[in-house]
Design an enzyme around this catalytic site. Structure first.
Site, PDB file in Angstrom:
ATOM      1  N   ASP A  40       1.073  -1.219   0.054  1.00 17.13           N
ATOM      2  CA  ASP A  40       0.085   0.055   0.071  1.00 17.13           C
ATOM      3  C   ASP A  40       0.744   1.220   0.016  1.00 17.13           C
ATOM      4  OD1 ASP A  40      -3.059   0.483   1.060  1.00 17.13           O
ATOM      5  OD2 ASP A  40      -2.048   2.198   1.165  1.00 17.13           O
ATOM      6  N   ASP A  66       3.981   2.805  -4.092  1.00 13.05           N
ATOM      7  CA  ASP A  66       2.987   3.519  -4.905  1.00 13.05           C
ATOM      8  C   ASP A  66       2.806   2.889  -6.319  1.00 13.05           C
ATOM      9  OD1 ASP A  66       1.652   5.332  -6.688  1.00 13.05           O
ATOM     10  OD2 ASP A  66       2.799   7.252  -5.987  1.00 13.05           O
ATOM     11  N   VAL A  67       1.729   2.348  -6.442  1.00 14.42           N
ATOM     12  CA  VAL A  67       1.637   1.478  -7.467  1.00 14.42           C
ATOM     13  C   VAL A  67       1.790   2.284  -8.708  1.00 14.42           C
ATOM     14  CG1 VAL A  67       0.294  -0.267  -6.466  1.00 14.42           C
ATOM     15  CG2 VAL A  67      -0.914   1.662  -7.678  1.00 14.42           C
ATOM     16  N   ASN A  93      -5.349  -4.194  -6.629  1.00 17.62           N
ATOM     17  CA  ASN A  93      -6.805  -3.788  -6.126  1.00 17.62           C
ATOM     18  C   ASN A  93      -6.659  -2.075  -5.779  1.00 17.62           C
ATOM     19  OD1 ASN A  93      -9.179  -3.799  -4.389  1.00 17.62           O
ATOM     20  ND2 ASN A  93      -7.434  -3.191  -2.966  1.00 17.62           N
ATOM     21  N   TYR A 159     -12.626   8.037 -14.233  1.00 20.55           N
ATOM     22  CA  TYR A 159     -12.468   6.654 -13.348  1.00 20.55           C
ATOM     23  C   TYR A 159     -12.966   5.613 -14.482  1.00 20.55           C
ATOM     24  CZ  TYR A 159     -13.610   3.552  -9.412  1.00 20.55           C
ATOM     25  OH  TYR A 159     -13.861   2.445  -8.551  1.00 20.55           O
ATOM     26  N   LYS A 163     -11.054   2.239 -15.191  1.00 21.26           N
ATOM     27  CA  LYS A 163     -11.576   0.598 -14.887  1.00 21.26           C
ATOM     28  C   LYS A 163     -12.136  -0.059 -16.381  1.00 21.26           C
ATOM     29  CE  LYS A 163     -11.411   1.154 -10.690  1.00 21.26           C
ATOM     30  NZ  LYS A 163     -10.386   0.472  -9.878  1.00 21.26           N
ATOM     31  N   THR A 194     -16.963   0.423   2.318  1.00 17.68           N
ATOM     32  CA  THR A 194     -15.596   0.694   2.457  1.00 17.68           C
ATOM     33  C   THR A 194     -15.129   2.201   2.693  1.00 17.68           C
ATOM     34  OG1 THR A 194     -14.728   1.060   0.160  1.00 17.68           O
ATOM     35  CG2 THR A 194     -15.078  -1.219   0.873  1.00 17.68           C
TER      36      THR A 194
HETATM   37  N1  LIG Z   1     -15.636   1.037  -2.806  1.00 17.41           N
HETATM   38  C1  LIG Z   1     -16.401   0.589  -3.740  1.00 17.41           C
HETATM   39  O1  LIG Z   1     -17.653   1.016  -3.921  1.00 17.41           O
HETATM   40  C2  LIG Z   1     -15.768   0.236  -4.862  1.00 17.41           C
HETATM   41  C3  LIG Z   1     -16.550  -0.026  -6.036  1.00 17.41           C
HETATM   42  C4  LIG Z   1     -15.765  -0.600  -7.337  1.00 17.41           C
HETATM   43  C5  LIG Z   1     -14.505  -0.702  -7.324  1.00 17.41           C
HETATM   44  N2  LIG Z   1     -13.766  -0.225  -6.406  1.00 17.41           N
HETATM   45  C6  LIG Z   1     -12.301  -0.235  -6.330  1.00 17.41           C
HETATM   46  O2  LIG Z   1     -11.727  -1.167  -5.423  1.00 17.41           O
HETATM   47  C7  LIG Z   1     -10.442  -0.954  -4.979  1.00 17.41           C
HETATM   48  C8  LIG Z   1     -10.475  -1.035  -3.373  1.00 17.41           C
HETATM   49  O3  LIG Z   1     -11.277   0.171  -3.303  1.00 17.41           O
HETATM   50  P1  LIG Z   1     -11.777   0.256  -1.801  1.00 17.41           P
HETATM   51  O4  LIG Z   1     -13.195   0.540  -1.702  1.00 17.41           O
HETATM   52  O5  LIG Z   1     -11.269  -0.878  -0.865  1.00 17.41           O
HETATM   53  O6  LIG Z   1     -10.820   1.493  -1.300  1.00 17.41           O
HETATM   54  P2  LIG Z   1     -10.132   2.142   0.054  1.00 17.41           P
HETATM   55  O7  LIG Z   1     -10.158   3.441  -0.254  1.00 17.41           O
HETATM   56  O8  LIG Z   1     -10.735   1.653   1.287  1.00 17.41           O
HETATM   57  O9  LIG Z   1      -8.774   1.219  -0.211  1.00 17.41           O
HETATM   58  C9  LIG Z   1      -8.110   1.814  -1.473  1.00 17.41           C
HETATM   59  C10 LIG Z   1      -6.546   1.440  -0.820  1.00 17.41           C
HETATM   60  O10 LIG Z   1      -5.489   1.669  -1.778  1.00 17.41           O
HETATM   61  C11 LIG Z   1      -4.425   2.253  -1.403  1.00 17.41           C
HETATM   62  N3  LIG Z   1      -3.904   3.254  -2.453  1.00 17.41           N
HETATM   63  C12 LIG Z   1      -4.312   4.213  -3.124  1.00 17.41           C
HETATM   64  N4  LIG Z   1      -3.604   4.834  -4.169  1.00 17.41           N
HETATM   65  C13 LIG Z   1      -2.499   4.014  -4.134  1.00 17.41           C
HETATM   66  C14 LIG Z   1      -1.474   3.926  -4.824  1.00 17.41           C
HETATM   67  N5  LIG Z   1      -0.984   4.692  -5.518  1.00 17.41           N
HETATM   68  N6  LIG Z   1      -0.473   2.810  -4.479  1.00 17.41           N
HETATM   69  C15 LIG Z   1      -0.671   2.134  -3.616  1.00 17.41           C
HETATM   70  N7  LIG Z   1      -1.916   1.928  -2.780  1.00 17.41           N
HETATM   71  C16 LIG Z   1      -2.733   3.035  -2.945  1.00 17.41           C
HETATM   72  C17 LIG Z   1      -4.948   3.472  -0.344  1.00 17.41           C
HETATM   73  O11 LIG Z   1      -4.021   3.697   0.543  1.00 17.41           O
HETATM   74  C18 LIG Z   1      -6.138   2.433   0.254  1.00 17.41           C
HETATM   75  O12 LIG Z   1      -5.495   1.656   1.514  1.00 17.41           O
HETATM   76  C19 LIG Z   1     -10.196   0.373  -5.691  1.00 17.41           C
HETATM   77  O13 LIG Z   1      -9.665  -0.036  -6.829  1.00 17.41           O
HETATM   78  C20 LIG Z   1     -11.518   0.885  -6.326  1.00 17.41           C
HETATM   79  O14 LIG Z   1     -11.588   1.618  -7.249  1.00 17.41           O
HETATM   80  C21 LIG Z   1     -14.393   0.145  -4.837  1.00 17.41           C
END
Ligand SMILES: NC(=O)c1ccc[n+]([C@@H]2O[C@H](COP(=O)([O-])OP(=O)(O)OC[C@H]3O[C@@H](n4cnc5c(N)ncnc54)[C@H](O)[C@@H]3O)[C@@H](O)[C@H]2O)c1
Length: 255
Positions: A40, A66-67, A93, A159, A163, A194
């Site tokens: 992360d 940082d990915v 993710n 976004y 995706k 989340t």
């Molecule tokens: N929550 C939703 O409703 C939802 C819906 C569809 C897709 N998603 C996708 O699911 C994934 C996870 O989302 P979530 O809801 O668990 O979010 P979240 O914000 O709870 O967690 C995301 C994590 O990614 C980390 N992160 C952000 N930028 C980063 C980077 N540059 N390098 C490494 N780590 C990084 C953050 O620090 C965080 O810990 C994301 O790709 C998001 O787009 C989320």
């Protein structure tokens, strides 16, 4: 121990592992016996998550990365292999969301940041994971997209571009590596409970409530429901599943 899967002796790599669905999936892999690299950008948060898992008896590694920076991704994958002994499963993710903005008003710097993390990040993770998985002749990769990988939503062009891009890259890569013992699939969450969605609720009044009208199951998803899909996609039970985009969204994209 997770009663469904036995990942003892396997190594999992999870990005965005400090929060939400990444954290839930890292915990699920660990509960099923895997050694887990928690990756992360938030160093303190990922170290805390890893030490909590370690206290429960899991073999873990916390990696600040940082990915969107390919050198950091390469180093993270190489450290995982060196310290944990291989790479069997990856959940790519990590991602960000931004405020709703009509396309003409999107700053290109914001577009670049969005694509840099949400698409280039996933691409770079696959690129370096595949080096090791090819060496082994085995592996399973699951990339995280979204309902935004299937449909459009007003205000979300950057976004959804990222995706949709994950779907294209994952399908092509799945075709390249299927005969080499490596399966690549995608999990596409709907609207999940989340921190990301909690932040959207705070920043944009009514936006999640509006989207919820289009969710047939009439509730938010839980992070564990995505973790369950990821563990299945990585399991022998999904051995013939290749290049699949699995919606875990309470029916959103079936409408
Ligand atoms: N929550 C939703 O409703 C939802 C819906 C569809 C897709 N998603 C996708 O699911 C994934 C996870 O989302 P979530 O809801 O668990 O979010 P979240 O914000 O709870 O967690 C995301 C994590 O990614 C980390 N992160 C952000 N930028 C980063 C980077 N540059 N390098 C490494 N780590 C990084 C953050 O620090 C965080 O810990 C994301 O790709 C998001 O787009 C989320």
């Amino acid at each position: 121990m997770n009663p469904i899967y036995d990942y003892a002796g396997k190594v999992a790599f999870v990005t965005g592992a400090a929060s939400g669905m990444g954290l839930a999936t890292a915990k699920a892999f660990a509960a099923a016996g895997a050694a887990v690299a928690l990756v992360d950008a938030k160093g303190d948060a990922v170290a805390k998550a890893a030490s909590e898992l370690e206290a429960s008896g899991a073999r873990v590694l916390a990696i600040t990365c940082d990915v969107s920076d390919e050198a950091q991704v390469k180093a993270a994958v190489e450290r995982t292999v060196a310290d944990l002994g291989g790479l069997d499963m990856a959940f790519n993710n990590a991602g960000i969301q931004s405020g709703a903005t009509e396309l003409a008003d999107v700053a290109m710097a914001d577009y670049d940041r969005m694509l840099g993390i949400n698409l280039r990040g996933v691409f770079a993770c696959m690129k370096f994971q595949l080096v090791q998985m090819k060496r082994q002749g085995s592996g399973a990769i699951v990339n995280c997209s979204s309902l935004g990988g299937f449909v459009g939503v007003p205000g979300r062009s950057a976004y959804h571009a990222a995706k949709h891009g994950i779907h294209g890259a994952s399908k092509s890569a799945a075709l390249e590596y299927a005969a080499q013992g490596i399966r690549i699939n995608v999990v596409a969450p709907g609207i999940m409970d989340t921190p990301m969605v909690a932040d959207m609720k705070k920043a944009e009044a009514g936006v999640i409530e509006d989207m919820m009208r289009d969710v047939p199951i009439k509730r938010l998803g839980e992070a564990d429901e995505v973790a369950a899909a990821v563990l299945w996609l990585c399991s022998p039970g999904a051995s013939f599943v290749v290049g699949h985009m699995l919606a875990v969204d309470g029916g959103y994209v079936a409408r």
